[in-house]
Motif scaffolding. Structure first.
Motif, PDB file in Angstrom:
ATOM      1  N   SER A 229     -49.301  27.332 -35.988  1.00 40.91           N
ATOM      2  CA  SER A 229     -49.661  27.921 -37.262  1.00 40.91           C
ATOM      3  C   SER A 229     -50.773  28.925 -37.048  1.00 40.91           C
ATOM      4  O   SER A 229     -51.581  28.790 -36.124  1.00 40.91           O
ATOM      5  N   ASN A 230     -50.818  29.933 -37.916  1.00 37.26           N
ATOM      6  CA  ASN A 230     -51.881  30.914 -37.822  1.00 37.26           C
ATOM      7  C   ASN A 230     -53.209  30.198 -37.996  1.00 37.26           C
ATOM      8  O   ASN A 230     -53.440  29.513 -38.978  1.00 37.26           O
ATOM      9  N   GLY A 231     -54.090  30.354 -37.009  1.00 40.75           N
ATOM     10  CA  GLY A 231     -55.342  29.609 -36.990  1.00 40.75           C
ATOM     11  C   GLY A 231     -55.385  28.631 -35.845  1.00 40.75           C
ATOM     12  O   GLY A 231     -56.446  28.095 -35.513  1.00 40.75           O
ATOM     13  N   SER A 232     -54.230  28.391 -35.213  1.00 44.88           N
ATOM     14  CA  SER A 232     -54.200  27.512 -34.031  1.00 44.88           C
ATOM     15  C   SER A 232     -53.329  28.133 -32.940  1.00 44.88           C
ATOM     16  O   SER A 232     -52.644  27.438 -32.201  1.00 44.88           O
ATOM     17  N   LEU A 233     -53.369  29.456 -32.874  1.00 43.23           N
ATOM     18  CA  LEU A 233     -52.562  30.168 -31.900  1.00 43.23           C
ATOM     19  C   LEU A 233     -53.211  30.140 -30.514  1.00 43.23           C
ATOM     20  O   LEU A 233     -54.434  30.075 -30.401  1.00 43.23           O
ATOM     21  N   LYS A 234     -52.380  30.218 -29.496  1.00 45.28           N
ATOM     22  CA  LYS A 234     -52.882  30.235 -28.124  1.00 45.28           C
ATOM     23  C   LYS A 234     -52.270  31.408 -27.378  1.00 45.28           C
ATOM     24  O   LYS A 234     -51.263  31.990 -27.829  1.00 45.28           O
ATOM     25  N   ASN A 235     -52.876  31.769 -26.260  1.00 44.26           N
ATOM     26  CA  ASN A 235     -52.326  32.835 -25.434  1.00 44.26           C
ATOM     27  C   ASN A 235     -50.890  32.515 -25.055  1.00 44.26           C
ATOM     28  O   ASN A 235     -50.563  31.388 -24.665  1.00 44.26           O
ATOM     29  N   GLY A 236     -50.024  33.523 -25.189  1.00 44.25           N
ATOM     30  CA  GLY A 236     -48.610  33.333 -24.878  1.00 44.25           C
ATOM     31  C   GLY A 236     -47.748  33.121 -26.099  1.00 44.25           C
ATOM     32  O   GLY A 236     -46.525  33.296 -26.035  1.00 44.25           O
ATOM     33  N   ASP A 237     -48.357  32.732 -27.235  1.00 47.73           N
ATOM     34  CA  ASP A 237     -47.578  32.557 -28.459  1.00 47.73           C
ATOM     35  C   ASP A 237     -47.051  33.905 -28.941  1.00 47.73           C
ATOM     36  O   ASP A 237     -47.717  34.937 -28.806  1.00 47.73           O
ATOM     37  N   LYS A 238     -45.874  33.878 -29.512  1.00 46.03           N
ATOM     38  CA  LYS A 238     -45.281  35.080 -30.101  1.00 46.03           C
ATOM     39  C   LYS A 238     -45.404  34.988 -31.619  1.00 46.03           C
ATOM     40  O   LYS A 238     -45.004  33.996 -32.217  1.00 46.03           O
ATOM     41  N   VAL A 239     -45.953  36.019 -32.226  1.00 42.29           N
ATOM     42  CA  VAL A 239     -46.176  36.031 -33.672  1.00 42.29           C
ATOM     43  C   VAL A 239     -45.361  37.153 -34.300  1.00 42.29           C
ATOM     44  O   VAL A 239     -45.432  38.303 -33.869  1.00 42.29           O
ATOM     45  N   GLN A 240     -44.591  36.815 -35.305  1.00 41.24           N
ATOM     46  CA  GLN A 240     -43.788  37.816 -36.006  1.00 41.24           C
ATOM     47  C   GLN A 240     -44.604  38.422 -37.140  1.00 41.24           C
ATOM     48  O   GLN A 240     -45.056  37.708 -38.036  1.00 41.24           O
ATOM     49  N   ILE A 241     -44.782  39.721 -37.099  1.00 37.95           N
ATOM     50  CA  ILE A 241     -45.514  40.419 -38.157  1.00 37.95           C
ATOM     51  C   ILE A 241     -44.585  40.660 -39.340  1.00 37.95           C
ATOM     52  O   ILE A 241     -44.973  40.457 -40.486  1.00 37.95           O
ATOM     53  N   TYR A 242     -43.373  41.095 -39.070  1.00 35.76           N
ATOM     54  CA  TYR A 242     -42.353  41.208 -40.123  1.00 35.76           C
ATOM     55  C   TYR A 242     -40.985  41.266 -39.468  1.00 35.76           C
ATOM     56  O   TYR A 242     -40.845  41.521 -38.265  1.00 35.76           O
ATOM     57  N   ASP A 243     -39.950  41.007 -40.269  1.00 38.74           N
ATOM     58  CA  ASP A 243     -38.578  41.181 -39.808  1.00 38.74           C
ATOM     59  C   ASP A 243     -37.818  42.009 -40.845  1.00 38.74           C
ATOM     60  O   ASP A 243     -38.384  42.430 -41.864  1.00 38.74           O
ATOM     61  N   GLN A 244     -36.540  42.240 -40.595  1.00 38.85           N
ATOM     62  CA  GLN A 244     -35.744  43.105 -41.465  1.00 38.85           C
ATOM     63  C   GLN A 244     -35.679  42.579 -42.893  1.00 38.85           C
ATOM     64  O   GLN A 244     -35.781  43.339 -43.861  1.00 38.85           O
ATOM     65  N   ASN A 245     -35.518  41.271 -43.039  1.00 31.78           N
ATOM     66  CA  ASN A 245     -35.410  40.695 -44.378  1.00 31.78           C
ATOM     67  C   ASN A 245     -36.689  40.909 -45.177  1.00 31.78           C
ATOM     68  O   ASN A 245     -36.631  41.214 -46.390  1.00 31.78           O
ATOM     69  N   GLU A 246     -37.844  40.751 -44.532  1.00 35.76           N
ATOM     70  CA  GLU A 246     -39.113  40.946 -45.245  1.00 35.76           C
ATOM     71  C   GLU A 246     -39.290  42.403 -45.646  1.00 35.76           C
ATOM     72  O   GLU A 246     -39.779  42.692 -46.754  1.00 35.76           O
TER      73      GLU A 246
END
Length: 394
Positions: A229-246
């Motif tokens: 979850s945002n706030g417990s991210l670690k190096n190597g995690d992949k975070v989606q900023i947006y996708d086509q549906n959004e």
């Protein structure tokens, strides 16, 4: 009896008329013959509708109403309350029966029977439209197909309409969107947080409405990676900023995308607390134990150390943490009866709060209130198990 030529002509005329009546009454009826389409919106994100809202469902209802002799008053009432824009006649049938069941007393017995038959036939009819609302462009071919069992006397047919007249849209690329977003990463590995903001142009594109932009910094419940979850991210995690549906949800209709709208980042360069030098913490724990007035612990040896990974240290703006350290130590127990002093081996834990990071080192606070001692019955294995979700130093 010999028939005159005049009589034969009359009989032939009667046969033709009767045959014509039978043919007309039994032939399938077209629900598409007078359908016309209108188009609105922007090229690439256009919409279509039936001219004067006269849809295929309207035609189906009109044909079946005539076939089953539904009165004009009942027909008008049901049209106002049952004919939906949805192309599925089954939905129309359900709406019709819902309205009928709630208002049955307002219909004559003859109309009630007609309504049931109309709804029954419409449940067996399928209308398919080949394009999706909100995504059509000039030149697209909209195919409308009606499929119906023979018993309904509705013609199986299809018609194709060419889309035209949509307004010119502004075409954007994925890079056009990305350059108007500012992505910031803070915290340490295991407690990392992504913050995304946009500028005035980005607001015109609706980017300020993206979930990750709107999130409240105090609400870390939204999940932006596979298992963090945002706030417990670690190096190597992949975070989606947006996708086509959004993007489809927020982008105003005058804009269309030239390519796929997707933006993800990989978390990196967060401080890995587990790799920082913690000698100062070890020393602080030893001093706290040996200075203790009650037990005056002897020769503390560090066995395990963890940085707490919970809300008690989630203050990234100050880069402060809390740690718990387990020592193998001993103390002297005076045996008054036998007039001797016994040496008792034990485990003791020290909790250090408000730890700072300076020059790659974890530095403890000098405030006595930030240090606490705890006797523990846990052995080393149990202690490690209790802190398996924390950040391991040793």
């Amino acid at each position: 009896m010999k028939l005159s030529k005049k009589m034969i002509a009359i009989l032939c005329s009667v046969v033709v008329i009767v045959g014509g009546v039978i043919f007309v009454s039994t032939r399938p009826h077209s629900a598409l013959k007078d359908v016309k389409m209108t188009y609105s919106g922007y090229n690439g994100r256009g919409r279509y509708d039936y001219v004067d809202k006269h849809s295929v469902n309207d035609n189906l209802f009109d044909i079946l109403s005539k076939r089953y002799h539904l009165s004009d008053s009942a027909k008008t009432t049901l049209k106002e309350n049952s004919i939906a824009a949805n192309p599925d006649p089954k939905n129309v049938a359900s709406n019709m029966m819902d309205y009928y069941q709630e208002n049955a007393a307002t219909f004559t017995d003859k109309d009630q029977e007609a309504i049931k038959k109309i709804a029954g036939d419409m449940r067996m009819i399928t209308v398919k439209e080949s394009l999706s609302e909100g995504s059509i462009k000039n030149g697209d071919k909209l195919n409308i197909k009606v499929s119906a069992p023979r018993s309904t006397k509705i013609k199986n047919e299809s018609r194709t309409f060419k889309v035209s007249g949509l307004k010119k849209s502004t075409v954007l690329t994925n890079d056009d969107l990305k350059k108007h977003l500012k992505v910031s990463i803070s915290g340490d590995s295991g407690n990392g947080k992504v913050t995304v903001s946009t500028d005035k142009q980005g607001e015109k594109y609706g980017l300020d409405q993206l979930p990750i932009v709107q999130q409240n910094s105090d609400d870390l419940d939204e999940t932006y990676s596979d298992d963090q979850s945002n706030g417990s991210l670690k190096n190597g995690d992949k975070v989606q900023i947006y996708d086509q549906n959004e993007i489809n949800e927020v982008l105003p209709e005058q804009y269309t995308m030239k390519d796929s709208a997707n933006y993800s980042i990989k978390i990196s360069d967060l401080t890995d607390v587990s790799k920082l030098n913690y000698d100062a913490l070890t020393d602080a724990g030893v001093k706290a134990l040996t200075d203790d007035d009650t037990f005056n612990f002897k020769d503390p040896k560090l066995e395990a150390a963890f940085i707490h990974n919970d809300g008690s240290i989630d203050d990234h703006s100050a880069d402060k943490y809390a740690a718990i350290l387990l020592y193998k130590t001993s103390y002297e127990d005076e045996d008054m009866i036998h007039d001797k002093v016994d040496r008792v081996d034990t485990d003791a834990s020290v909790t250090l709060s408000n730890i700072k990071v300076e020059n790659g080192k974890l530095i403890p606070s000098n405030d006595e209130d930030d240090i606490s001692l705890n006797a523990t019955d846990d052995d080393l294995k149990q202690f490690k198990d209790n802190h398996e979700d924390d950040i391991k130093l040793k």
